[in-house]
Motif scaffolding. Structure first.
Motif, PDB file in Angstrom:
ATOM      1  N   SER A 248       2.771   5.846   4.746  1.00 54.93           N
ATOM      2  CA  SER A 248       2.146   4.780   4.284  1.00 54.93           C
ATOM      3  C   SER A 248       1.670   3.762   5.317  1.00 54.93           C
ATOM      4  CB  SER A 248       3.358   3.937   3.512  1.00 54.93           C
ATOM      5  OG  SER A 248       4.485   3.578   4.124  1.00 54.93           O
ATOM      6  N   GLN A 249       2.055   4.056   6.604  1.00 52.63           N
ATOM      7  CA  GLN A 249       1.582   3.290   7.783  1.00 52.63           C
ATOM      8  C   GLN A 249       0.137   3.709   8.232  1.00 52.63           C
ATOM      9  OE1 GLN A 249       4.790   4.636  10.614  1.00 52.63           O
ATOM     10  NE2 GLN A 249       5.853   2.769   9.873  1.00 52.63           N
ATOM     11  N   LEU A 250      -0.616   2.673   8.690  1.00 53.96           N
ATOM     12  CA  LEU A 250      -1.723   2.898   9.017  1.00 53.96           C
ATOM     13  C   LEU A 250      -1.946   2.655  10.548  1.00 53.96           C
ATOM     14  CD1 LEU A 250      -4.085   0.970   6.488  1.00 53.96           C
ATOM     15  CD2 LEU A 250      -3.682   3.535   6.705  1.00 53.96           C
ATOM     16  N   ARG A 251      -2.407   3.341  11.304  1.00 57.25           N
ATOM     17  CA  ARG A 251      -2.342   3.283  12.725  1.00 57.25           C
ATOM     18  C   ARG A 251      -3.843   3.782  13.205  1.00 57.25           C
ATOM     19  NH1 ARG A 251       0.391   7.746  11.107  1.00 57.25           N
ATOM     20  NH2 ARG A 251       2.240   6.333  10.436  1.00 57.25           N
ATOM     21  N   GLY A 252      -4.205   3.244  14.709  1.00 54.05           N
ATOM     22  CA  GLY A 252      -5.401   3.532  15.459  1.00 54.05           C
ATOM     23  C   GLY A 252      -5.744   2.636  16.370  1.00 54.05           C
ATOM     24  N   THR A 253      -6.995   2.664  17.053  1.00 53.30           N
ATOM     25  CA  THR A 253      -7.525   1.877  17.670  1.00 53.30           C
ATOM     26  C   THR A 253      -7.888   0.640  16.841  1.00 53.30           C
ATOM     27  OG1 THR A 253      -9.863   2.337  17.476  1.00 53.30           O
ATOM     28  CG2 THR A 253      -8.741   3.550  19.086  1.00 53.30           C
ATOM     29  N   GLU A 254      -8.195  -0.562  17.483  1.00 49.82           N
ATOM     30  CA  GLU A 254      -8.485  -1.826  16.413  1.00 49.82           C
ATOM     31  C   GLU A 254      -9.802  -1.537  15.772  1.00 49.82           C
ATOM     32  OE1 GLU A 254      -9.339  -3.338  20.984  1.00 49.82           O
ATOM     33  OE2 GLU A 254      -8.399  -1.622  19.955  1.00 49.82           O
ATOM     34  N   GLY A 255     -10.900  -0.845  16.361  1.00 48.26           N
ATOM     35  CA  GLY A 255     -12.147  -0.544  15.418  1.00 48.26           C
ATOM     36  C   GLY A 255     -11.719   0.430  14.340  1.00 48.26           C
ATOM     37  N   GLU A 256     -10.786   1.369  14.575  1.00 51.11           N
ATOM     38  CA  GLU A 256     -10.589   2.263  13.611  1.00 51.11           C
ATOM     39  C   GLU A 256      -9.431   1.503  12.269  1.00 51.11           C
ATOM     40  OE1 GLU A 256     -10.127   6.438  16.180  1.00 51.11           O
ATOM     41  OE2 GLU A 256      -8.452   5.166  15.827  1.00 51.11           O
ATOM     42  N   MET A 257      -8.819   0.581  12.870  1.00 46.01           N
ATOM     43  CA  MET A 257      -7.985  -0.044  11.888  1.00 46.01           C
ATOM     44  C   MET A 257      -8.832  -0.818  10.988  1.00 46.01           C
ATOM     45  SD  MET A 257      -5.048   1.325  12.072  1.00 46.01           S
ATOM     46  CE  MET A 257      -4.625  -0.089  10.801  1.00 46.01           C
TER      47      MET A 257
ATOM     48  N   ALA B 206       0.874  -1.069   0.094  1.00 49.98           N
ATOM     49  CA  ALA B 206       0.022   0.070   0.219  1.00 49.98           C
ATOM     50  C   ALA B 206       0.893   1.291   0.196  1.00 49.98           C
ATOM     51  CB  ALA B 206      -0.780   0.137   1.296  1.00 49.98           C
ATOM     52  N   SER B 207       1.006   1.919  -1.171  1.00 50.76           N
ATOM     53  CA  SER B 207       1.846   3.098  -1.348  1.00 50.76           C
ATOM     54  C   SER B 207       1.189   4.255  -0.664  1.00 50.76           C
ATOM     55  CB  SER B 207       2.002   3.436  -2.860  1.00 50.76           C
ATOM     56  OG  SER B 207       2.531   4.622  -2.748  1.00 50.76           O
ATOM     57  N   ARG B 208       1.936   5.183  -0.085  1.00 55.69           N
ATOM     58  CA  ARG B 208       1.658   6.682   0.487  1.00 55.69           C
ATOM     59  C   ARG B 208       0.626   7.443  -0.649  1.00 55.69           C
ATOM     60  NH1 ARG B 208       7.180   7.456   0.219  1.00 55.69           N
ATOM     61  NH2 ARG B 208       7.755   9.095  -1.289  1.00 55.69           N
ATOM     62  N   ASP B 209       1.050   6.977  -1.847  1.00 54.56           N
ATOM     63  CA  ASP B 209       0.318   7.786  -3.053  1.00 54.56           C
ATOM     64  C   ASP B 209      -0.708   6.460  -3.241  1.00 54.56           C
ATOM     65  OD1 ASP B 209      -1.059   8.697  -4.992  1.00 54.56           O
ATOM     66  OD2 ASP B 209       1.001   9.305  -6.052  1.00 54.56           O
ATOM     67  N   GLU B 210      -2.102   6.482  -3.117  1.00 57.60           N
ATOM     68  CA  GLU B 210      -2.545   5.451  -3.199  1.00 57.60           C
ATOM     69  C   GLU B 210      -2.971   5.268  -4.440  1.00 57.60           C
ATOM     70  OE1 GLU B 210      -7.140   4.328  -1.907  1.00 57.60           O
ATOM     71  OE2 GLU B 210      -5.538   3.940  -0.175  1.00 57.60           O
ATOM     72  N   ARG B 211      -2.942   6.361  -5.262  1.00 57.89           N
ATOM     73  CA  ARG B 211      -3.385   6.227  -6.732  1.00 57.89           C
ATOM     74  C   ARG B 211      -2.332   5.347  -7.461  1.00 57.89           C
ATOM     75  NH1 ARG B 211      -3.013  12.565  -7.948  1.00 57.89           N
ATOM     76  NH2 ARG B 211      -1.285  12.156  -6.614  1.00 57.89           N
ATOM     77  N   ARG B 212      -1.022   5.501  -6.868  1.00 57.99           N
ATOM     78  CA  ARG B 212      -0.161   4.312  -7.602  1.00 57.99           C
ATOM     79  C   ARG B 212      -0.449   2.874  -7.332  1.00 57.99           C
ATOM     80  NH1 ARG B 212       5.702   6.045  -5.543  1.00 57.99           N
ATOM     81  NH2 ARG B 212       6.300   4.350  -6.958  1.00 57.99           N
ATOM     82  N   THR B 213      -0.873   2.728  -6.314  1.00 61.54           N
ATOM     83  CA  THR B 213      -1.291   1.325  -5.972  1.00 61.54           C
ATOM     84  C   THR B 213      -2.627   0.850  -6.682  1.00 61.54           C
ATOM     85  OG1 THR B 213      -0.606   1.628  -3.725  1.00 61.54           O
ATOM     86  CG2 THR B 213      -2.148  -0.499  -4.000  1.00 61.54           C
ATOM     87  N   LEU B 214      -3.567   1.906  -6.942  1.00 61.09           N
ATOM     88  CA  LEU B 214      -4.500   1.598  -7.473  1.00 61.09           C
ATOM     89  C   LEU B 214      -4.440   1.339  -9.104  1.00 61.09           C
ATOM     90  CD1 LEU B 214      -7.162   4.037  -5.769  1.00 61.09           C
ATOM     91  CD2 LEU B 214      -7.200   1.730  -5.505  1.00 61.09           C
TER      92      LEU B 214
END
Length: 382
Positions: A320-329, A189-197
């Motif tokens: 490019s990292q995702l973080r949060g509570t488990e529900g948010e994640m 999952a790239s920090r620029d999601e358009r590239r991934t898509l």
């Protein structure tokens, strides 16, 4: 608050065996084996290890050897590589190694393949490969798969006739190669999601179904589900389906996308952010100084005075990292799956304290419905 949304696709784990400051690399390898046992208990589908050579902060240099140790220490979870860098090896040797793994641990082995070569001139020289070695990646895959279906230059034993599902890592032209060969794609999952898509869209459009050969007849005979899922009508995440899941692999007649993402869950987004700081800092140093160093404590990262270049690289690594509570994640990961059309999510997280990593994975497993009867542990701060 934990999300009540059911996770729609399988969840798997990638561990790169990162070392910690002052730690012998062997400890990181032992932690990887222990972590695989924990991931199996939590209900994840796969556990993959990686290949890095002469990197100070990474102990995972021999993925098929480490995969053998992981498979020996577990009993249900699929085990594989994310991946073996094929230009560094002779395809015959890789086929033989995976043939041995599949023979010893039948129905549990995945063969993830990448096209990267050594990071520096010295490493490439030691590996006896040049910068252009990756240019022949597609041909190397053809040769490798030929040893499994009996069309290779020689008869590869014990690989010939065995079904070891191949995956292609989307590094460089990896997405195009995966499509050409009709193989599953693993993409970060790239920090620029358009590239991934765009890469996923290109892969799906160019995908050419792989004709079944000797090496793939076994799945049809076993009645395995085509995408690594449990039989229809059962949960793909509960412990019971592992009775069939080890034999279930992505189908070669349709695109299959595994999206890899660095994700951390904790009591609060701020606590989750702390978990990811050590790896982001090592990544920043790799990009600015050419060396991926062992992980340091998050407090040490926060206390450092970074140069402007280091700060930019550090912030880019965190984007490019995702973080949060488990529900948010869980909600964020479901959104990622919906936008990319991913068939599977490959989670990765490298914390300074391995226990913090386990707590994060446990939270995600419980929130996604993988871990039946397991409750999240409170954070270390709690």
């Amino acid at each position: 608050m934990t999300s009540s949304r059911r996770f729609p696709v399988p969840l798997s784990v990638l561990d790169r065996s990162l070392t910690r400051e002052g730690e012998h690399p062997g400890q990181a390898l032992r932690e990887t084996v222990r972590f695989a046992q924990q991931a199996e208990e939590l209900g994840f589908l796969r556990f993959w290890v990686s290949e890095h050579h002469a990197v100070p902060g990474i102990a995972g240099s021999a993925p098929t050897v480490l995969a053998a140790a992981v498979a020996s220490a577990t009993s249900r979870i699929r085990v594989g590589t994310g991946g073996v860098m094929l230009p560094n090896h002779q395809p015959l040797v890789v086929a033989e190694q995976f043939g041995v793994l599949e023979s010893l641990f039948p129905g549990r082995i995945d063969m993830g393949l990448g096209r990267s070569v050594g990071f520096t001139d010295g490493i490439r020289k030691a590996l006896r490969v040049g910068k252009d070695a990756a240019d022949g990646f597609s041909e190397q895959i053809s040769e490798l798969l030929g040893y499994f279906d009996g069309t290779g230059l020689v008869r590869a034993r014990p690989a010939e006739g065995l079904r070891v599902p191949p995956f292609v890592l989307a590094v460089g032209s990896g997405a195009t190669v995966a499509a050409e060969h009709g193989l599953p794609l693993v993409i970060g999952a790239s920090r620029d999601e358009r590239r991934t898509l765009e890469a996923v869209k290109t892969y799906r459009a160019a995908f050419r179904p792989r004709p079944y050969g000797v090496a793939y007849d076994g799945a049809a005979r076993s009645g395995a589900s085509p995408h690594g899922l449990a039989p229809h009508g059962t949960s793909p995440h509960a412990p019971a389906p592992y009775e069939t899941a080890p034999h279930a692999t992505p189908h070669e007649t349709a695109p299959y996308v595994v999206i890899a993402v660095n994700a951390a869950a904790a009591d609060t987004p701020e606590e989750a952010e702390l978990l990811q700081l050590p790896e982001a800092w090592s990544t920043a140093l790799s990009r600015t100084h050419g060396t991926f160093v062992p992980l340091v404590a998050p407090e040490d990262v926060l206390g450092r005075t970074m140069s402007p270049k280091e700060r930019v690289a550090f912030e880019e690594a965190r984007q490019s990292q995702l973080r949060g509570t488990e529900g948010e994640m869980i909600d964020a990961l479901i959104g990622l799956v919906e936008r990319t059309g991913a068939d599977e999510v490959l989670l990765t997280l490298n914390t300074y304290d391995p226990d913090d990593r386990l707590r994060s994975y446990r939270r995600l497993a419980v929130a996604a419905g993988l871990a039946q009867g397991i409750r999240p542990e409170p954070s270390a701060a709690g």
